[in-house]
Design an enzyme around this catalytic site. Structure first.
Site, short mmCIF file in Angstrom:
data_model
loop_
_atom_site.label_atom_id
_atom_site.label_comp_id
_atom_site.label_asym_id
_atom_site.label_seq_id
_atom_site.Cartn_x
_atom_site.Cartn_y
_atom_site.Cartn_z
N ASP A 81 -28.84 -42.58 -77.65
CA ASP A 81 -28.86 -41.68 -76.50
C ASP A 81 -29.36 -42.38 -75.24
O ASP A 81 -30.07 -43.38 -75.28
CB ASP A 81 -29.70 -40.44 -76.79
CG ASP A 81 -31.11 -40.78 -77.27
OD1 ASP A 81 -31.30 -41.82 -77.92
OD2 ASP A 81 -32.03 -39.98 -77.01
N GLU A 139 -33.09 -39.85 -79.69
CA GLU A 139 -34.46 -40.38 -79.85
C GLU A 139 -35.36 -39.94 -78.71
O GLU A 139 -36.56 -39.78 -78.88
CB GLU A 139 -34.43 -41.91 -79.92
CG GLU A 139 -35.77 -42.56 -80.24
CD GLU A 139 -36.66 -42.75 -79.02
OE1 GLU A 139 -37.90 -42.68 -79.15
OE2 GLU A 139 -36.11 -42.97 -77.92
#
Length: 402
Positions: A81, A139
């Site tokens: 991400d 995350e």
């Protein structure tokens, strides 16, 4: 196994890992929205061949490489991400998604794990056991993708799990490890200070939440400096404040929020108690009220002692003297800790900073980037770690069967 031939193996994917990293950097996606990223990873792995591919969630990918002989199971993790940051870099592969940027190195992590997967897909006949590649979503945003994947069983049967972070504070060319506590638990708090608004020319007729909030912020610093043992790391940062709408009106309330970082569970439990004691005292003294909410985030990253020692010995042998150094604890957080609750795990840093190239900005900065010379180093480190874990597990199995 083939630790002596790693340089050649890494060289075969050296151009790929840079190309993949640049593609991912151009097309960043926020946490829980990594649809195109996950599709790219899935199709790239599919093209390699030899993997059992699954999609545990719509924005994550797990690939299993089953070796030709029985053995242990090692899991390798990369996060995918990006962050809600407008990129300010000027190189040719800057983000094409306005307001979204890979400002933490996750594009590199994903590219590195793809490169490791490509190398190992070509040598399946030499693999005893299983390598499980976890391309994880989210995350950066609690509750994070790691715990979700653990709950879905992605670490079932895993003997060890490895993860790395391209690390800007560490010079390119170094790899850093540390057994035990490496990264802190990142908790979050939200506070509303409520007063009684009114005309700014008549402050005596109000309870000014802005001045009360200012004193709360100042006094909260005593939590670290006077409540806590100075030998126990603790960070308390107020990072957001909002209140008021114009120059001549004292508002009714002010919102504050921030983060608390620590390593010890007892500190995680004590910090909100200490904070509320301060908040209550300051607000009551000035006739204000408050609402306080404290949310526990990821657990601290605690590296398995034996696994970390094995990895250090392996990487020292692979890279030679002067490359492998002691990692410095950081108050940053990482949801890799969720995997460490399910299997022995080690998280390590690969140096990615290089001031001589202008690569000097910290993580989460609009001009953050990594020295791409760090990518093959990361590939080599992850390959060596994975192969060593499988070799150790295979030897242990042989002893047991004997």
């Amino acid at each position: 196994m083939v630790l002596h031939d790693l340089d050649h193996l890494v060289e075969t994917v050296a151009s790929d890992v840079v190309r993949w990293r640049r593609h991912l950097h151009q097309h960043p996606e926020l946490s829980f929205e990594e649809r195109k990223t996950a599709q790219f990873v899935y199709h790239t792995l599919q093209a390699f061949g030899g993997f059992e591919l699954t999609r545990p969630t719509r924005t994550s990918v797990v690939a299993r490489l089953i070796g030709s002989a029985p053995g242990g199971v090692v899991a390798l993790r990369a996060d995918m991400d990006a962050l809600p940051i407008q990129e300010e870099n000027e190189f040719e592969f800057v983000s094409q998604n306005p307001g979204v940027m890979h400002a933490c190195g996750h594009d590199g992590h994903t590219a590195v794990l793809l490169a490791v997967a490509k190398v190992l897909s070509r040598m399946r006949e030499e693999v005893a056991g299983e390598v499980r590649f976890i391309f994880q979503h989210a995350e950066e945003v609690y509750p994070g993708g790691a715990q979700e994947l653990v709950d879905l069983g992605v670490l079932k049967g895993v003997d060890a799990v490895l993860g790395l972070h391209l690390w800007a504070p560490l010079p390119c060319g170094q790899v850093a490890l540390k057994p035990g506590h490496l990264m802190a638990a990142p908790d979050t708090f939200y506070l509303t200070v409520r007063g009684q608004g009114g005309h700014a020319a008549q402050p005596h007729l109000t309870v000014d939440p802005i001045t009360v909030a200012a004193q709360v912020i100042t006094n909260l610093q005593h939590v670290v400096s006077r409540y806590n043992d100075p030998l126990d790391p603790l960070v308390l940062s107020v990072t957001q404040i909002a209140g008021g709408s114009t120059t001549n009106v004292i508002p009714n309330e002010v919102q504050l929020s921030g983060t608390v970082r620590s390593f010890k569970q007892e500190l995680r439990e004590s910090a909100p108690v200490w904070m509320e004691r301060v908040i209550r005292g300051v607000t009551e003294a000035h006739g204000a009220d408050y609402e306080f909410r404290y949310e526990y985030g990821y657990r601290p990253v605690v590296n398995d002692e034996k696994l970390t020692q094995t990895l250090r010995q392996t990487l020292t042998r692979v890279f030679g003297p002067g490359v492998v150094v002691d990692a410095v604890q950081t108050m940053g957080g990482e949801d890799f800790s969720a995997y460490q609750q399910a299997a022995p795990g080690t998280f390590f840093f690969v140096g990615a900073g290089n001031p001589d190239k202008g690569i000097r900005y910290p993580h989460h900065h609009p001009r953050f980037t990594v020295d791409e010379a760090a990518l093959p180093i990361a590939v080599k480190a992850m390959l060596a770690g994975a192969l060593r874990v499988l070799e150790t597990a295979s030897t242990r199995t042989d002893r047991t069967e004997a």
